[in-house]
Design an enzyme around this catalytic site. Structure first.
Site, PDB file in Angstrom:
ATOM      1  N   HIS A   3     -21.553 -35.682  30.056  1.00  0.00           N
ATOM      2  CA  HIS A   3     -21.960 -35.035  28.813  1.00  0.00           C
ATOM      3  C   HIS A   3     -21.838 -35.992  27.625  1.00  0.00           C
ATOM      4  O   HIS A   3     -22.595 -35.901  26.660  1.00  0.00           O
ATOM      5  CB  HIS A   3     -21.138 -33.767  28.584  1.00  0.00           C
ATOM      6  CG  HIS A   3     -21.520 -32.647  29.501  1.00  0.00           C
ATOM      7  ND1 HIS A   3     -20.733 -32.239  30.548  1.00  0.00           N
ATOM      8  CD2 HIS A   3     -22.633 -31.877  29.540  1.00  0.00           C
ATOM      9  CE1 HIS A   3     -21.340 -31.258  31.186  1.00  0.00           C
ATOM     10  NE2 HIS A   3     -22.482 -31.011  30.595  1.00  0.00           N
ATOM     11  N   GLU A  42     -28.815 -24.824  38.643  1.00  0.00           N
ATOM     12  CA  GLU A  42     -28.103 -26.111  38.699  1.00  0.00           C
ATOM     13  C   GLU A  42     -27.095 -26.156  39.838  1.00  0.00           C
ATOM     14  O   GLU A  42     -26.348 -27.129  39.972  1.00  0.00           O
ATOM     15  CB  GLU A  42     -27.421 -26.390  37.359  1.00  0.00           C
ATOM     16  CG  GLU A  42     -26.644 -25.234  36.803  1.00  0.00           C
ATOM     17  CD  GLU A  42     -26.264 -25.434  35.340  1.00  0.00           C
ATOM     18  OE1 GLU A  42     -26.245 -26.582  34.868  1.00  0.00           O
ATOM     19  OE2 GLU A  42     -25.972 -24.421  34.678  1.00  0.00           O
ATOM     20  N   ASP A  51     -26.389 -31.248  36.778  1.00  0.00           N
ATOM     21  CA  ASP A  51     -25.429 -30.607  37.671  1.00  0.00           C
ATOM     22  C   ASP A  51     -26.015 -30.378  39.059  1.00  0.00           C
ATOM     23  O   ASP A  51     -25.290 -30.424  40.059  1.00  0.00           O
ATOM     24  CB  ASP A  51     -24.950 -29.273  37.083  1.00  0.00           C
ATOM     25  CG  ASP A  51     -23.771 -29.470  36.133  1.00  0.00           C
ATOM     26  OD1 ASP A  51     -23.004 -30.429  36.341  1.00  0.00           O
ATOM     27  OD2 ASP A  51     -23.612 -28.667  35.194  1.00  0.00           O
ATOM     28  N   CYS A  89     -34.665 -29.018  32.030  1.00  0.00           N
ATOM     29  CA  CYS A  89     -34.009 -29.370  30.765  1.00  0.00           C
ATOM     30  C   CYS A  89     -32.918 -30.414  30.975  1.00  0.00           C
ATOM     31  O   CYS A  89     -32.222 -30.786  30.032  1.00  0.00           O
ATOM     32  CB  CYS A  89     -33.407 -28.121  30.110  1.00  0.00           C
ATOM     33  SG  CYS A  89     -32.103 -27.340  31.070  1.00  0.00           S
TER      34      CYS A  89
END
Length: 574
Positions: free
Chosen positions: A194, A435, A459, A506
């Site tokens: 992240h 995910e 993920d 995304c």
């Protein structure tokens, strides 16, 4: 001295600037012995660091606004009390004298002793004050090593500064959004952590996994960060510097050319229309999305409103943030993902330590375990939906009952707003993040319950390949082109499209220029990425002929040889 460090690029471009060394919450320090004649000087060094930390706390207190919450002043007072307490400030002096050790090690040893004592306290509020002790110690350590934290103001021009750190958390990276640094480099980290994702959202060159940058680079040393090749040039000679200045100018020229495409509709050469949306973390990211010509916000990561603070944002505070984005997008779609906390994204004050946070209580699981918090967020989103085209996205769904429980809470939130006559979009659409491999393989049960889907490829790859994406030791195994990953993505797109349910990507694959044609070839028509990546992806789409791409994309899907897969991908991008 001219030398090069190699790492993993997480954000492209080239920046030239001076090193700015920062420390984060990492309290590991070296342990070394000092000569007996240097003991008093070492104690004096500790005292000077404590005095500097005290001055910083006083300075912070003098800048507290009159309307600031009372908790802020109380927090500063508590830290001053901890700093003044003899158990922290005097005990390390004894250690230095008795063991002839360095001040940093003595301070951390005493901190560990105090934290262990606090962990035995039954009262949960007092027990959590151990975090305040660690923060005070970190402030003194910063003074000892001459570093600064990201939150501290800098006298120099930030655009010419390159932040050098051992590690940066996602919470640290959010602080970057309040500054304008030229770039950043870290010793550790993976390309899809992240932290790396946030670095890309800033649109500045960034490299992780350098291993020894924090130790070998000196404050204010001239650096070149080459986010294209993943290298840092330390102390470049005039010839190297001139070459990189030329490359930097060329990249800037290419960036300006791409700006001409802002208002051009995204469509392939054979007229297939593609939607391009932007991912954002905070409301202030919206201007970047609009500047890149985004058709909407495909992912608003709401968890970053919850980070870098001691308390949870209130319903009204969340509502104001969501409404700001909805209004700014002026009728364009805004997909608001509910709180996705866990793994490497943590809440301040949430002291629970779990053995495997990436597979533990995170995202939708955490929200369902905290229904009052979740209801407050759902009400805030619903209220904001009266000001724009807002959708709700549920992260990390794996079980049908998770969807049903979330929808039940959404119904409850609607009823609570109805009782107050609060306006909202009664037909607000709800989607789910795919995910987890289980969700991709059991897609029909989600298609029956949800209005749209979004593939979270970061993920999905992590869980499919059992690769911790924050760990640079296994970063080389993280592969979006692995046959299992590609089949899950292709299967999800194909299944959703047949069912007439919109599906987007995304994750970071959406903004990877090398994968654009492959995703188009397997049927994807909705991409969501960081604004900085959007125009380059649009240019690739405008130069793509789907008739030529589809057969090659299917050959990539059928390939089981990594070398052959990359050869076919190169043909796709030729």
């Amino acid at each position: 001295m001219n030398f090069v460090l190699h790492g993993s690029s997480v954000s492209g471009g080239i920046t030239i600037g001076h090193a700015h060394l920062v420390s984060t919450a990492r309290l590991e320090v070296a342990h070394y012995h000092i000569p007996e004649e240097s003991v008093e000087a070492e104690i004096a060094r500790l005292d000077a660091a404590i005095a500097r930390a005290a001055e910083e706390l006083v300075a912070l207190g003098s800048h507290v606004p009159a309307d600031a919450p009372t908790e802020f002043a109380a927090f500063l007072n508590l830290h001053r009390m901890i700093l003044d307490d003899s158990s922290l400030s005097h005990a390390p002096r004894t250690l230095i004298r008795e063991q002839r050790c360095n001040a940093e090690w003595a301070l951390v040893q005493q901190m560990d002793k105090l934290v262990a004592q606090f962990e035995q306290i039954e009262d949960s509020y007092l027990r959590e004050r151990k975090a305040d002790i660690a923060q005070v110690v970190e402030r003194v350590l910063n003074a000892l090593i001459g570093g600064q934290t990201l939150a501290e103001p800098l006298a120099s021009d930030e655009k010419n500064l390159i932040v050098v750190a051992h590690d940066l958390s996602p919470a640290d990276m959010i602080l970057f959004k309040h500054h304008h640094y030229g770039g950043f480099v870290t010793d550790v980290g993976g390309v899809t952590s992240h932290t790396a994702i946030l670095a890309r959202s800033l649109g500045i060159p960034a490299i992780v996994g350098l291993h020894h940058a924090r130790q070998t680079i000196r404050e204010n040393e001239l650096l070149i960060v080459d986010g294209v090749q993943g290298v840092v040039v330390v102390g470049p000679d005039p010839i190297v510097l001139a070459e990189y200045q030329l490359r930097q100018s060329r990249l800037e020229l290419e960036r300006r050319k791409l700006l001409r495409l802002k208002s051009t509709p995204a469509a392939t050469l054979d007229a297939a229309v593609v939607e391009l949306h932007a991912n954002i973390e905070l409301p202030q990211d919206v201007p970047l999305a609009l500047a890149a010509g985004a058709e909407g916000i495909g992912l608003f990561r709401s968890e970053f409103l919850f980070m870098n603070r001691k308390d949870l944002p209130s319903e009204d505070e969340q509502f104001e943030a969501y409404r700001e984005v909805a209004r700014a997008m002026n009728g364009r779609t805004v997909v608001l993902r509910t709180l996705d906390i866990g793994a490497d994204k943590t809440l301040s004050g949430n002291g629970a330590v779990r053995p495997n946070p990436a597979m533990g209580l995170r995202a939708i699981r955490f929200c369902l375990a905290e229904p009052q918090m979740f209801l407050a967020q759902l009400r805030a989103i619903l209220r904001a939906s009266d000001y724009g085209r807002v959708r709700i996205l549920l992260p990390m769904v794996a079980h049908a009952q998770e969807i049903e429980q979330a929808l039940a809470l959404l119904k409850q939130a609607k009823q609570q707003l109805d009782e107050k006559d609060e306006p909202y979009d009664h037909s607000i659409e709800v989607g789910g993040m795919i995910e987890i491999p289980a969700a991709a393989l059991a897609l029909p049960m989600f298609l029956r319950r949800l209005n749209f889907l979004s593939l979270g490829t970061n993920d999905l790859i992590q869980y499919t390949l059992a690769i911790d994406r924050t760990d640079d030791a296994v970063a080389h195994l993280y592969d979006p082109l692995h046959p299992a990953v590609l089949h899950l993505i292709s299967h999800s797109i194909r299944t959703a499209t047949r069912a007439g349910v919109p599906i987007a990507v995304c994750g970071e694959m959406a903004g990877d220029l090398q994968l654009t044609r492959l995703l188009l070839g397997v049927g994807l028509r909705n991409f969501s990425m960081h604004p900085a990546q959007l125009l380059a992806i649009k240019e690739r789409i405008l130069r793509t002929n789907l008739t030529e791409v589809r057969p090659l994309a299917q050959r990539v899907l059928r390939s089981t040889d990594p070398r052959r897969t990359r050869e076919l991908l190169a043909k796709l991008n030729a």
